[in-house]
Design a protein around this motif. Structure first.
Motif, PDB file in Angstrom:
ATOM      1  N   SER A 212      -6.223  10.266  -9.976  1.00 13.32           N
ATOM      2  CA  SER A 212      -5.756  10.492 -11.359  1.00 13.32           C
ATOM      3  C   SER A 212      -6.637  11.857 -11.817  1.00 13.32           C
ATOM      4  CB  SER A 212      -5.850   9.351 -12.353  1.00 13.32           C
ATOM      5  OG  SER A 212      -5.813   9.852 -13.584  1.00 13.32           O
ATOM      6  N   LEU A 213      -5.975  12.963 -12.364  1.00 17.19           N
ATOM      7  CA  LEU A 213      -6.802  14.270 -12.691  1.00 17.19           C
ATOM      8  C   LEU A 213      -7.115  14.006 -14.086  1.00 17.19           C
ATOM      9  CD1 LEU A 213      -4.324  16.841 -11.579  1.00 17.19           C
ATOM     10  CD2 LEU A 213      -6.693  16.206 -10.255  1.00 17.19           C
ATOM     11  N   ASP A 214      -6.820  12.854 -14.842  1.00 16.41           N
ATOM     12  CA  ASP A 214      -7.301  12.332 -16.222  1.00 16.41           C
ATOM     13  C   ASP A 214      -8.337  11.565 -15.964  1.00 16.41           C
ATOM     14  OD1 ASP A 214      -5.306  13.847 -17.318  1.00 16.41           O
ATOM     15  OD2 ASP A 214      -3.837  12.017 -17.521  1.00 16.41           O
ATOM     16  N   THR A 215      -8.585  10.433 -15.276  1.00 13.25           N
ATOM     17  CA  THR A 215      -9.720   9.744 -15.191  1.00 13.25           C
ATOM     18  C   THR A 215     -10.737   9.903 -13.946  1.00 13.25           C
ATOM     19  OG1 THR A 215      -8.399   8.018 -13.811  1.00 13.25           O
ATOM     20  CG2 THR A 215      -8.548   7.882 -16.413  1.00 13.25           C
ATOM     21  N   PHE A 216     -10.194  10.884 -13.164  1.00  5.40           N
ATOM     22  CA  PHE A 216     -10.897  10.932 -11.776  1.00  5.40           C
ATOM     23  C   PHE A 216     -11.285   9.869 -11.121  1.00  5.40           C
ATOM     24  CE2 PHE A 216     -12.888  15.461 -12.148  1.00  5.40           C
ATOM     25  CZ  PHE A 216     -11.696  16.157 -12.597  1.00  5.40           C
ATOM     26  N   SER A 217     -10.237   9.143 -10.745  1.00  6.61           N
ATOM     27  CA  SER A 217     -10.377   7.632 -10.198  1.00  6.61           C
ATOM     28  C   SER A 217      -9.295   7.744  -9.133  1.00  6.61           C
ATOM     29  CB  SER A 217     -10.293   6.735 -11.229  1.00  6.61           C
ATOM     30  OG  SER A 217      -9.263   6.763 -11.715  1.00  6.61           O
ATOM     31  N   TRP A 218      -9.397   7.012  -8.072  1.00  5.81           N
ATOM     32  CA  TRP A 218      -8.646   6.705  -7.074  1.00  5.81           C
ATOM     33  C   TRP A 218      -8.045   5.327  -7.322  1.00  5.81           C
ATOM     34  CZ3 TRP A 218      -6.865  10.010  -3.569  1.00  5.81           C
ATOM     35  CH2 TRP A 218      -7.581  11.124  -3.170  1.00  5.81           C
ATOM     36  N   SER A 219      -6.914   5.246  -6.720  1.00  7.96           N
ATOM     37  CA  SER A 219      -6.040   3.901  -6.690  1.00  7.96           C
ATOM     38  C   SER A 219      -5.088   3.832  -5.572  1.00  7.96           C
ATOM     39  CB  SER A 219      -5.484   3.641  -7.978  1.00  7.96           C
ATOM     40  OG  SER A 219      -4.491   4.363  -8.226  1.00  7.96           O
ATOM     41  N   ARG A 220      -5.125   2.648  -4.503  1.00  7.73           N
ATOM     42  CA  ARG A 220      -4.260   2.723  -3.592  1.00  7.73           C
ATOM     43  C   ARG A 220      -2.946   1.974  -4.077  1.00  7.73           C
ATOM     44  NH1 ARG A 220      -5.304  -0.096   2.686  1.00  7.73           N
ATOM     45  NH2 ARG A 220      -3.172   0.211   3.114  1.00  7.73           N
ATOM     46  N   LEU A 221      -2.005   2.682  -3.878  1.00 12.83           N
ATOM     47  CA  LEU A 221      -0.688   2.196  -4.412  1.00 12.83           C
ATOM     48  C   LEU A 221      -0.034   1.219  -3.391  1.00 12.83           C
ATOM     49  CD1 LEU A 221       1.038   5.482  -5.320  1.00 12.83           C
ATOM     50  CD2 LEU A 221      -0.515   4.001  -6.890  1.00 12.83           C
ATOM     51  N   ALA A 222       0.811   0.238  -3.919  1.00 14.14           N
ATOM     52  CA  ALA A 222       1.248  -0.771  -3.126  1.00 14.14           C
ATOM     53  C   ALA A 222       3.015  -0.645  -3.371  1.00 14.14           C
ATOM     54  CB  ALA A 222       0.792  -2.114  -3.404  1.00 14.14           C
ATOM     55  N   PRO A 223       3.644   0.357  -2.811  1.00 11.10           N
ATOM     56  CA  PRO A 223       4.793   0.479  -2.952  1.00 11.10           C
ATOM     57  C   PRO A 223       5.641  -0.735  -2.554  1.00 11.10           C
ATOM     58  CG  PRO A 223       4.234   2.444  -2.391  1.00 11.10           C
ATOM     59  CD  PRO A 223       2.983   1.369  -2.022  1.00 11.10           C
ATOM     60  N   SER A 224       7.111  -1.027  -3.206  1.00 12.17           N
ATOM     61  CA  SER A 224       7.925  -1.961  -2.728  1.00 12.17           C
ATOM     62  C   SER A 224       8.806  -1.311  -1.672  1.00 12.17           C
ATOM     63  CB  SER A 224       8.634  -2.654  -3.889  1.00 12.17           C
ATOM     64  OG  SER A 224       9.482  -1.900  -4.551  1.00 12.17           O
ATOM     65  N   GLY A 225       9.563  -2.129  -1.014  1.00 14.01           N
ATOM     66  CA  GLY A 225      10.588  -1.500  -0.029  1.00 14.01           C
ATOM     67  C   GLY A 225       9.927  -1.146   1.407  1.00 14.01           C
ATOM     68  N   THR A 226      10.757  -0.555   2.110  1.00 11.13           N
ATOM     69  CA  THR A 226      10.175  -0.283   3.503  1.00 11.13           C
ATOM     70  C   THR A 226       9.508   0.940   3.544  1.00 11.13           C
ATOM     71  OG1 THR A 226      11.811  -1.879   4.287  1.00 11.13           O
ATOM     72  CG2 THR A 226      10.685  -0.314   5.963  1.00 11.13           C
ATOM     73  N   ALA A 227       8.338   1.166   3.765  1.00 13.24           N
ATOM     74  CA  ALA A 227       7.604   2.411   4.216  1.00 13.24           C
ATOM     75  C   ALA A 227       7.918   2.999   5.479  1.00 13.24           C
ATOM     76  CB  ALA A 227       6.034   2.110   4.003  1.00 13.24           C
TER      77      ALA A 227
END
Length: 386
Positions: A212-227
């Protein structure tokens, strides 16, 4: 219900296998990376002695590969950072910074104190905020003999308005890697894929992280569906409406038996879509099946977003791998992908009325395996050589 249960078990099994492989690679490569950390520290000590910004008009940068070339968000300039070069005996890694002025057709080398250490196969993204910023993540450093590798997991920002580098230390980011892809999507930097390699082992990734360019923090995404399957050297481009990104192609390899690896060139396409509002976003994967004249399978190509929702693909290589040999077909063709119509079509070059057809010059066949320092711009619907 039974089919769904089997599918879930299969996905979880693949995740466990990937986690075991990552732990194995990490353990075996730790000593290699410790050896290279001392060499990297020497480069950083030399850079630390520089206290002033020095800008010098110069010839084109030396030949190199796997550097990053980004468009300045506010000026008619291109920004070149890093890369590597192998002269047949020794591998050289760079952390030099160049600006190319498009209108004046000139290069300027900019020496800025405390830059990121030398690297190649990193990713760089420009954003307009703060007078313009260049964000750099990851990449790799190689020993002079090219047999040991160090994979970075650091995040840097070059403040273009003040010409200062800053190392952003935020926890929870991606593991060390190179060959990944990073794009700006709204106010987030999205990182996908890449690989980590040691002398004996390797692992390819298909995870997705958001910074995030607002909070300067990382997060790992967990998208649904087949990657998409794990890969590096793919291309990723934002959709015109800003709701997601499209991922195309890439390369990966698997070990088929001891000391024998088999490479795969991917030609599939996926959409990573964002739904919901900031703070409550949900992401999903879906496979895209475009129509039209698709490019032949390849890796090492470049992809840039053009006007009217069109992405421009150029070059690349298709390798034919045998157990003890490697041959490749190199490309200098041009394809366009219409993100609105979901259609590929070949890019046909038109000759300007002021320029005879015999004077039309195509770039050489390029891919990520050659250090080349010729420079061409595609503008006004035909190629110009500079």
């Amino acid at each position: 219900m039974g089919k769904k249960g089997k599918k879930e078990k299969k996905v979880k099994g693949a995740e466990k296998t990937a986690a075991k492989m990552e732990k194995k690679v990490s353990k075996r490569s730790k000593r290699e990376e410790e050896d290279l950390e001392a060499l990297i520290a020497e480069f950083q000590n030399l850079d630390a002695k520089k206290t002033q910004v020095v800008e010098t008009t110069c010839p084109p940068p030396s030949p190199r590969l796997s550097a990053s070339l980004s468009a300045h968000p506010e000026k008619d300039e291109l920004i070149l950072f890093g890369g590597e070069f192998f002269n047949g005996k020794k591998t050289y890694l760079y952390n030099d910074l160049y600006f190319y002025n498009i209108k004046k057709n000139c290069w300027v080398k900019s020496e800025i104190p405390n830059p990121p250490p030398p690297r190649c196969s990193h990713q760089a993204v420009v954003v307009p905020q703060g007078g313009g910023q260049l964000w750099v993540f990851g990449g790799e450093f190689a020993s002079p003999n090219g047999e040991q590798f160090y994979h970075y997991k650091d995040l840097w920002v070059l403040h273009l308005a003040t010409h200062t580098w800053e190392n952003i230390k935020a926890p929870g980011g991606p593991s060390g890697r190179s060959g990944h892809r990073m794009v700006l999507s709204k106010k987030q930097l999205l990182v996908f894929g890449g690989f980590h390699e040691s002398t004996r082992d390797f692992i390819y990734y298909n995870d997705v992280y958001s910074f995030s360019l607002d909070t300067f923090s990382w997060s790992r995404l967990a998208p649904s569906g087949t990657a998409p399957s794990p890969r590096s050297a793919c291309q990723m481009t934002p959709t015109p409406d800003g709701t997601g990104v499209i991922i195309y192609g890439g390369y990966s390899k698997v070990r088929v038996k001891k000391d024998v690896d088999k490479g795969t060139i991917h030609s599939d396409m996926f959409l990573l879509k964002r739904e919901g509002k900031d703070g409550q976003e949900k992401w999903s994967w879906s496979r895209v099946s475009p129509s039209g004249s698709k490019p032949p399978p390849r890796s090492g190509f470049s992809l840039a977003v053009g006007p009217a929702g069109r992405a421009v693909l150029f070059g690349g290589v298709c390798d034919e791998e045998e157990e003890e040999s490697l041959e490749g077909d190199f490309y200098n063709d041009l394809y366009l992908y219409d993100t609105v119509k979901n259609r590929w079509f070949p890019g046909l070059l038109r000759v300007s009325k002021a320029e005879p057809a015999s004077d039309l010059t195509l770039p050489k066949s390029h891919c990520s395996k050659h250090g080349i320092n010729d420079f061409q711009l595609h503008k006004n619907k035909y190629w110009q050589m500079y």
